[in-house]
Scaffold this motif. Structure first.
Motif, PDB file in Angstrom:
ATOM      1  N   HIS A 169       0.806  -1.220   0.000  1.00  0.00           N
ATOM      2  CA  HIS A 169       0.000   0.000   0.000  1.00  0.00           C
ATOM      3  C   HIS A 169       0.844   1.278   0.000  1.00  0.00           C
ATOM      4  CE1 HIS A 169       0.801  -0.579   4.316  1.00  0.00           C
ATOM      5  NE2 HIS A 169       0.691   0.742   4.404  1.00  0.00           N
ATOM      6  N   PHE A 170       2.184   1.168   0.086  1.00  0.00           N
ATOM      7  CA  PHE A 170       3.039   2.365   0.055  1.00  0.00           C
ATOM      8  C   PHE A 170       2.893   3.075  -1.286  1.00  0.00           C
ATOM      9  CE2 PHE A 170       6.800   2.225   3.243  1.00  0.00           C
ATOM     10  CZ  PHE A 170       5.922   2.014   4.295  1.00  0.00           C
ATOM     11  N   THR A 171       2.847   4.392  -1.219  1.00  0.00           N
ATOM     12  CA  THR A 171       2.857   5.188  -2.446  1.00  0.00           C
ATOM     13  C   THR A 171       4.283   5.211  -2.995  1.00  0.00           C
ATOM     14  OG1 THR A 171       3.404   7.237  -1.293  1.00  0.00           O
ATOM     15  CG2 THR A 171       1.042   6.691  -1.487  1.00  0.00           C
ATOM     16  N   MET A 172       4.447   5.713  -4.214  1.00  0.00           N
ATOM     17  CA  MET A 172       5.788   5.837  -4.797  1.00  0.00           C
ATOM     18  C   MET A 172       6.653   6.739  -3.921  1.00  0.00           C
ATOM     19  SD  MET A 172       6.185   3.830  -7.239  1.00  0.00           S
ATOM     20  CE  MET A 172       7.704   4.424  -7.951  1.00  0.00           C
ATOM     21  N   GLU A 173       6.070   7.797  -3.370  1.00  0.00           N
ATOM     22  CA  GLU A 173       6.807   8.699  -2.492  1.00  0.00           C
ATOM     23  C   GLU A 173       7.279   7.959  -1.238  1.00  0.00           C
ATOM     24  OE1 GLU A 173       8.665  11.981  -0.798  1.00  0.00           O
ATOM     25  OE2 GLU A 173       8.009  11.670  -2.868  1.00  0.00           O
ATOM     26  N   GLN A 174       6.433   7.133  -0.659  1.00  0.00           N
ATOM     27  CA  GLN A 174       6.816   6.374   0.529  1.00  0.00           C
ATOM     28  C   GLN A 174       7.903   5.353   0.200  1.00  0.00           C
ATOM     29  OE1 GLN A 174       2.761   5.191   1.426  1.00  0.00           O
ATOM     30  NE2 GLN A 174       2.836   6.348   3.371  1.00  0.00           N
TER      31      GLN A 174
END
Length: 176
Positions: free
Chosen positions: A115-120
């Protein structure tokens, strides 16, 4: 976690290793080695290739005279290098070994939640790279660490971490 070994001669060619080039005994003081050395995080195969280079390590070539000075810029934006006499293309002006050598796209083999975004994911990778750089940084003698930390860091607010920020601000890539 990133797989790293310290100077292990029987590892997989792609395994990242921590080493210094050229190598010196562990208690050598930086002031005792005029040409210095470079802390490295390299794939084992790259270290082997460097060590197999004929004549490695060569002494650093030094210019016959100093033909530059470093002064504050008039606009207060930092320092600049200025010629103190006429120089021509190809003249040797300054040489030194790099403080650090590492992969341009340093691998950060970390698992992040789906579920991590690309930013995360990017922040997690920067965190892992900072952790690996810290191990290499702590191998440097105190005066080398101080010189490294005195370099500019224009990435203080993007999650890079202090070491990765200095690298991202001051480093350049070379394709081999």
């Amino acid at each position: 976690k990133t797989a790293v070994r310290i100077n292990n001669d029987d590892c997989d060619p792609d395994t990242l290793i921590l080493t210094q080039l050229p190598g010196y005994p562990i208690r050598t003081r930086f002031s005792d080695v005029p040409d210095g050395w470079t802390e490295c995080i390299l794939p084992f195969a790259v270290k082997k290739e460097i060590l197999a280079t004929p004549g490695f390590p060569k002494p650093i070539l030094r210019p016959p005279t100093t033909v530059h000075c470093i002064k504050a810029l008039a606009d207060g934006s930092g320092l600049g290098v200025f010629a103190t006499e006429n120089i021509t293309m190809g003249d040797l002006i300054f040489t030194e070994r790099p403080m650090y050598i590492g992969p341009v796209a340093q691998r950060a083999m970390i698992d992040t939640p789906a579920h991590f975004t690309m930013e995360q994911r990017s922040q997690a990778a920067l965190f892992e790279k900072e952790r690996l750089l810290r191990v290499s940084f702590l191998r440097m003698p105190p005066e080398m660490r101080a010189a490294f930390m005195a370099l500019s860091n224009s990435h203080k607010h993007d999650g890079s971490g202090p070491l990765m920020g200095v690298i991202r601000t001051n480093a350049f890539g070379v394709e081999v």
